[in-house]
Design an enzyme around this catalytic site. Structure first.
Site, PDB file in Angstrom:
ATOM      1  N   SER A 217      40.874  44.350  38.494  1.00 35.28           N
ATOM      2  CA  SER A 217      41.223  45.377  37.516  1.00 35.28           C
ATOM      3  C   SER A 217      41.403  46.717  38.216  1.00 35.28           C
ATOM      4  CB  SER A 217      40.152  45.473  36.433  1.00 35.28           C
ATOM      5  OG  SER A 217      38.881  45.717  37.013  1.00 35.28           O
TER       6      SER A 217
ATOM      7  N   TYR B 242      37.771  46.234  46.186  1.00 36.11           N
ATOM      8  CA  TYR B 242      37.322  45.017  46.851  1.00 36.11           C
ATOM      9  C   TYR B 242      37.626  44.926  48.342  1.00 36.11           C
ATOM     10  CZ  TYR B 242      36.124  43.595  42.187  1.00 36.11           C
ATOM     11  OH  TYR B 242      35.547  43.547  40.945  1.00 36.11           O
TER      12      TYR B 242
ATOM     13  N   PHE C 167      42.157  34.683  35.875  1.00 40.50           N
ATOM     14  CA  PHE C 167      40.904  34.030  35.510  1.00 40.50           C
ATOM     15  C   PHE C 167      39.853  35.100  35.319  1.00 40.50           C
ATOM     16  CE2 PHE C 167      41.860  33.651  40.037  1.00 40.50           C
ATOM     17  CZ  PHE C 167      40.757  34.251  40.652  1.00 40.50           C
TER      18      PHE C 167
END
Length: 409
Positions: free
Chosen positions: A118, A123, A409
């Site tokens: 998002s 990350y 997912f």
């Protein structure tokens, strides 16, 4: 940090999920969507951070198998539902969850971890690299024409609902999984994700429809789409949104694109999250009038260097020593010799001089063949230590088809 990190207790799922919903804006999900995620949750692979009786952090990892170059289906942890309560920021909770999660993934024997972000900026510091891109477009069907390949007229089309066509569409999807890196083999239950269509999220569009392409009575392709009516003083100006489109051959795909670009009372087709080498770009008469754009897709983290590099094949012979930096997962740090070709590969620790130096983030970005090592080197993120090693490795790591994640997912 005084919070406790523990495996999710099924009895605590509602409280845990409420924290996630609040972190993503606080709008409650539709009952059908919430019920599906509850069913798909693998509680033993999900974590919660707790401050006393209050959940303040969430993270999970679905069990997936990911297609890699060469067609192998490799175990991969599908990192998902990551959040930290706004009241507990800057306390190390996210770092603690990410570290614990990667240690668990290693213990489960899964060499890869993958996620969709998002907020992509988060990350990289945990070793994830952008391994696939997704293309979007808005096709101006009043100005764009399609040139379809031979055999397109032999494909018949019919419209039904995604639910009624589920068995046939899943068979088409399964037939194509091994052919493109980045695709996920569907586990039981995941086929229902394609059926999610909450009325509150349609923004004025119709319920999703399913277009089936058939030849000689066999389903050879499908598309999920919705139509949004719109009118102005000049007349109809509706749009078609294409959410999924998959065909077993060029004629099947072309037949579906032709249909979607000619739906009555519409003037544009919104194309969502397609492979960057998707065939529609070569069917249209004017790609500029399609306004193509790119965004990040799958973020990939190599959890075990040797196992990951041995799991895929290489499109050209390669013999290269990587000096890998990975402070977050120190078991990956050091020199690794990769020797491989189109038949297989071997990767092991070595004391030989390094040919290329990079972090595990760059290795993850290049792993599926989406990001070129040469391109990463041009950005200063890969260093060539032996003349010729960069070109050799970059060619070997490539893929004849662009990697692509077909659904989130």
């Amino acid at each position: 940090m005084t919070t406790e990190l523990r495996v999710l207790d099924p009895a605590e799922w509602d409280r845990w999920y409420a924290v996630l919903e609040l972190a993503f804006g606080g709008v409650p999900e539709a009952d059908e969507e919430r019920a599906l995620w509850r069913e798909l949750t693998e509680h033993e692979r999900f974590l919660g951070a707790w401050d006393g009786d209050t959940c303040v952090g969430t993270a999970g990892a679905f069990t997936f198998r990911l297609t890699v170059p060469g067609g192998a289906s490799v175990p991969a942890a599908g990192v998902t539902m990551v959040s930290v309560a706004g009241t507990h920021r800057r306390r190390g909770i996210l770092t603690s969850m990410m570290r614990r999660q990667l240690q668990d993934v290693r213990a489960w024997g899964e060499p890869l971890a993958v996620l969709t972000a998002s907020e992509p900026a988060i990350y990289g510091r945990f070793g994830y690299g952008v391994a696939t891109l997704a293309a979007r477009a808005v096709v101006d069907t009043a100005r764009v024409r399609l040139a379809v390949p031979p055999g397109t007229d032999a494909v018949s089309l019919r419209v039904t609902t995604p639910a009624d066509a589920l068995e046939a569409t899943e068979a088409v999807y399964a037939a194509l999984v091994a052919g493109r890196p980045g695709m996920l083999a569907r586990r039981p239950g995941w086929e229902r994700q394609a059926l999610l269509d909450p009325p509150g999220e349609r923004a004025g569009s119709s319920p999703r429809l399913c277009l089936l392409a058939e030849r000689d009575g066999e389903v050879v392709g499908y598309a999920h789409y919705a139509v949004k009516p719109d009118w102005s003083f000049a007349g109809a100006n509706g749009s078609v949104s294409v959410h999924r489109l998959t065909g077993l051959d060029p004629a099947a795909e072309a037949a579906m694109w032709r249909f979607l670009c000619s739906v009555d009372l519409t003037g544009r087709v919104n194309v969502h999250d397609r492979p960057v080498d998707d065939a529609w770009q070569h069917l249209v008469s004017d790609v500029r009038r399609c306004e193509p754009t790119l965004r990040d897709g799958l973020h990939l983290r190599i959890v075990e260097v040797a196992a990951a590099l041995e799991a895929r094949t290489y499109q050209a012979p390669v013999d290269v020593v990587f000096e890998v930096e990975d402070a977050f997962c120190p078991w990956n740090e050091g020199r690794w010799r990769l020797t491989g070709d189109a038949k297989g590969a071997v990767c092991a620790r070595t004391r030989d001089a390094a040919d290329l130096a990079l972090s595990v983030r760059e290795l993850g970005a290049a792993y599926l063949g989406g990001a070129s090592l040469v391109s990463l080197a041009a950005a200063g993120r890969v260093r060539e230590l032996r003349d010729g090693a960069l070109t050799e490795a970059s060619v070997a790591f490539g893929s004849p088809v662009a990697p692509w994640l077909p659904h989130g997912f």
